[in-house]
Design a protein around this motif. Structure first.
Motif, PDB file in Angstrom:
ATOM      1  N   ILE A  56       0.705  -1.185  -0.004  1.00 13.45           N
ATOM      2  CA  ILE A  56      -0.543  -0.093  -0.422  1.00 13.45           C
ATOM      3  C   ILE A  56       1.467   1.321   0.233  1.00 13.45           C
ATOM      4  O   ILE A  56       1.411   1.229   0.510  1.00 13.45           O
ATOM      5  N   THR A 275      -6.900   2.962  -8.974  1.00 15.57           N
ATOM      6  CA  THR A 275      -8.503   3.872  -8.249  1.00 15.57           C
ATOM      7  C   THR A 275      -9.479   4.168  -9.710  1.00 15.57           C
ATOM      8  O   THR A 275     -10.484   3.854  -9.641  1.00 15.57           O
ATOM      9  N   ARG A 285     -10.513  -2.968  -8.714  1.00 15.78           N
ATOM     10  CA  ARG A 285      -9.343  -2.811  -7.815  1.00 15.78           C
ATOM     11  C   ARG A 285      -9.317  -4.378  -7.742  1.00 15.78           C
ATOM     12  O   ARG A 285      -8.065  -4.574  -7.756  1.00 15.78           O
ATOM     13  N   GLU A 286     -10.075  -5.234  -7.526  1.00 12.28           N
ATOM     14  CA  GLU A 286     -10.035  -6.341  -6.362  1.00 12.28           C
ATOM     15  C   GLU A 286      -9.584  -7.703  -7.630  1.00 12.28           C
ATOM     16  O   GLU A 286      -8.802  -8.259  -7.345  1.00 12.28           O
ATOM     17  N   ILE A 296      -1.600  -1.431  -4.314  1.00  9.01           N
ATOM     18  CA  ILE A 296      -2.888  -0.507  -3.958  1.00  9.01           C
ATOM     19  C   ILE A 296      -2.757   1.231  -3.295  1.00  9.01           C
ATOM     20  O   ILE A 296      -1.976   0.842  -2.553  1.00  9.01           O
ATOM     21  N   PRO A 298      -4.482   4.183  -1.319  1.00  9.57           N
ATOM     22  CA  PRO A 298      -5.609   4.517  -0.297  1.00  9.57           C
ATOM     23  C   PRO A 298      -5.002   5.844  -0.005  1.00  9.57           C
ATOM     24  O   PRO A 298      -3.633   6.217  -0.472  1.00  9.57           O
ATOM     25  N   CYS A 317     -13.750   7.407  -3.497  1.00  3.61           N
ATOM     26  CA  CYS A 317     -13.117   7.567  -1.829  1.00  3.61           C
ATOM     27  C   CYS A 317     -12.559   8.925  -2.387  1.00  3.61           C
ATOM     28  O   CYS A 317     -11.850   9.020  -1.329  1.00  3.61           O
ATOM     29  N   CYS A 325     -10.286   5.070   5.107  1.00  8.20           N
ATOM     30  CA  CYS A 325      -9.955   5.017   3.622  1.00  8.20           C
ATOM     31  C   CYS A 325      -9.125   3.179   3.488  1.00  8.20           C
ATOM     32  O   CYS A 325      -9.228   2.417   2.883  1.00  8.20           O
ATOM     33  N   LYS A 326      -8.136   3.651   4.349  1.00  9.51           N
ATOM     34  CA  LYS A 326      -7.369   2.464   4.908  1.00  9.51           C
ATOM     35  C   LYS A 326      -7.453   1.272   5.149  1.00  9.51           C
ATOM     36  O   LYS A 326      -7.345   0.152   4.517  1.00  9.51           O
ATOM     37  N   VAL A 329      -9.937  -0.852   2.140  1.00  9.84           N
ATOM     38  CA  VAL A 329      -8.913  -1.127   1.343  1.00  9.84           C
ATOM     39  C   VAL A 329      -8.615  -2.660   1.991  1.00  9.84           C
ATOM     40  O   VAL A 329      -8.201  -3.753   1.208  1.00  9.84           O
ATOM     41  N   LYS A 332     -11.047  -5.243   2.047  1.00  6.74           N
ATOM     42  CA  LYS A 332     -10.874  -6.238   0.456  1.00  6.74           C
ATOM     43  C   LYS A 332     -10.415  -6.076   0.173  1.00  6.74           C
ATOM     44  O   LYS A 332     -10.677  -7.594  -0.644  1.00  6.74           O
ATOM     45  N   THR A 340      -2.545  -6.714   3.111  1.00 13.43           N
ATOM     46  CA  THR A 340      -2.279  -5.643   2.765  1.00 13.43           C
ATOM     47  C   THR A 340      -0.035  -5.793   3.540  1.00 13.43           C
ATOM     48  O   THR A 340      -0.876  -6.326   4.574  1.00 13.43           O
TER      49      THR A 340
END
Length: 349
Positions: A56, A275, A285-286, A296, A298, A317, A325-326, A329, A332, A340
């Motif tokens: 990340i 994004t 994104r997945e 990714i 964020p 976002c 936001c983190k 992520v 997900k 992550t």
């Protein structure tokens, strides 16, 4: 899947290289079976090197002022409807401190090509971030600059530089940019960044106006030959206040297909699930991660100005605080069997 496509995929997985004609044919004749095979091969290569780790990066969009007039971009100079902003040094440092508290160990400082942020101001900012967070990497994404400027920023402590080439086809590049910008100038900048020892990121849009399979084949061959450490690709999404407002968006499907191809071209490359993918599809994104991506980014930009960094319409976002936001992520990514990780996320050679 035709026998020709199967043969091309086999060659790519073994040699990590194709001709432009083979790349173009692979794109033209792709089908669901070919995409599934590429995806499985790409994920296997990725897992050999990076396991299930997803790096990340904390994205700080610190200015939406730009001297350029790119035809596709919502913060282009000619957009009189853009609500301009510029974060202060203190605000940027505060974003970095918040990001560090949340576990980020790479910060991506991104802006338009804003003349206010001259070498001295940027140099001082990089030094302050590195001093406050010596365990972190600093990535700059502030456009085209002279060789000496890149050198000063590297000497100040910048580790990486993202400069999307946008198109490796000179003809297409000219159709997407004003006459004041040159294809040769963009390529020269990328070469200068490499010569200075940056970890370099390139990248391109998928489905931009006028783009065809041959143009994308040029992009893939460029990634193969230039061999950047990072490559950011995302679908083109139109912005209402640009000359391309009425053009169709690119596709998530083709973007993910190309992510798999790029992973096979350079198995250890750092590939973001962008994004823009998440903007066109709620699980975009997945899908990128499941196609071979492993990064990714964020958003750490203050919510009060985040909507103003509008490169394209509908960006996701926009209202989430950094922690939210983190968390989103992390959740997900875990849901699809990945994790992550808290690290600088350097390329593994």
């Amino acid at each position: 899947m035709t026998s020709a496509v199967r043969s091309i995929i086999d060659k790519l997985s073994q040699t990590h290289s194709l001709s432009k004609q083979e790349y173009a044919l692979l794109i033209k004749e792709r089908d669901q079976e070919a995409a599934a095979l590429l995806r499985s091969l790409a994920v296997a290569e990725r897992k050999k090197i990076y396991s299930n780790d997803v790096y990340i990066r904390g994205l700080i969009e610190f200015s939406n002022n730009c001297k350029n007039d790119c035809l596709y971009c919502g913060i282009r100079r000619s957009n009189k409807n853009a609500d301009r902003y510029r974060l202060t040094n203190e605000e940027i440092l505060s974003c970095a401190s918040e990001g560090h508290r949340l576990g980020f160990r790479t910060f991506v400082l991104q802006s338009g090509e804003d003349p206010y942020w001259n070498d001295e101001r940027l140099r001082r900012l990089v030094q302050q971030i590195k001093k406050a967070h010596p365990d972190c990497a600093v990535t700059l994404s502030v456009g085209e600059r002279p060789f000496e400027s890149y050198k000063r920023l590297k000497d100040a402590g910048a580790d990486r530089y993202l400069l999307r080439h946008e198109s490796a086809s000179e003809d297409l590049y000219k159709k997407l940019h004003p006459a004041s910008m040159s294809f040769s100038g963009r390529m020269e900048c990328l070469k200068n960044l490499r010569s200075l020892g940056y970890s370099v990121g390139a990248g391109f849009m998928v489905g931009s106006p006028f783009q065809n399979e041959e143009d994308l084949a040029c992009d893939l061959k460029f990634i193969e030959t230039f061999s950047p450490q990072m490559c950011g690709i995302g679908p083109f999404i139109p912005h209402k206040d640009t000359p391309f407002a009425n053009e169709s968006a690119g596709s998530v499907e083709l973007t993910c297909f190309l992510i798999s191809v790029i992973r096979l071209i350079k198995p250890n490359i750092l590939l973001p699930a962008t994004t823009a993918l998440g903007t066109l599809a709620s699980d975009g994104r997945e899908k990128g991660i499941l196609s071979g991506a492993n990064v990714i980014m964020p958003n750490l930009t203050p919510v009060a100005v985040r909507k103003k960094y509008s490169l394209y319409d509908g960006k996701i976002c926009m209202g989430e605080e950094s922690a939210q936001c983190k968390f989103c992520v992390d959740k997900k990514i875990a849901a699809i069997g990945y994790k992550t990780v808290v690290s600088r996320g350097d390329i593994i050679d």
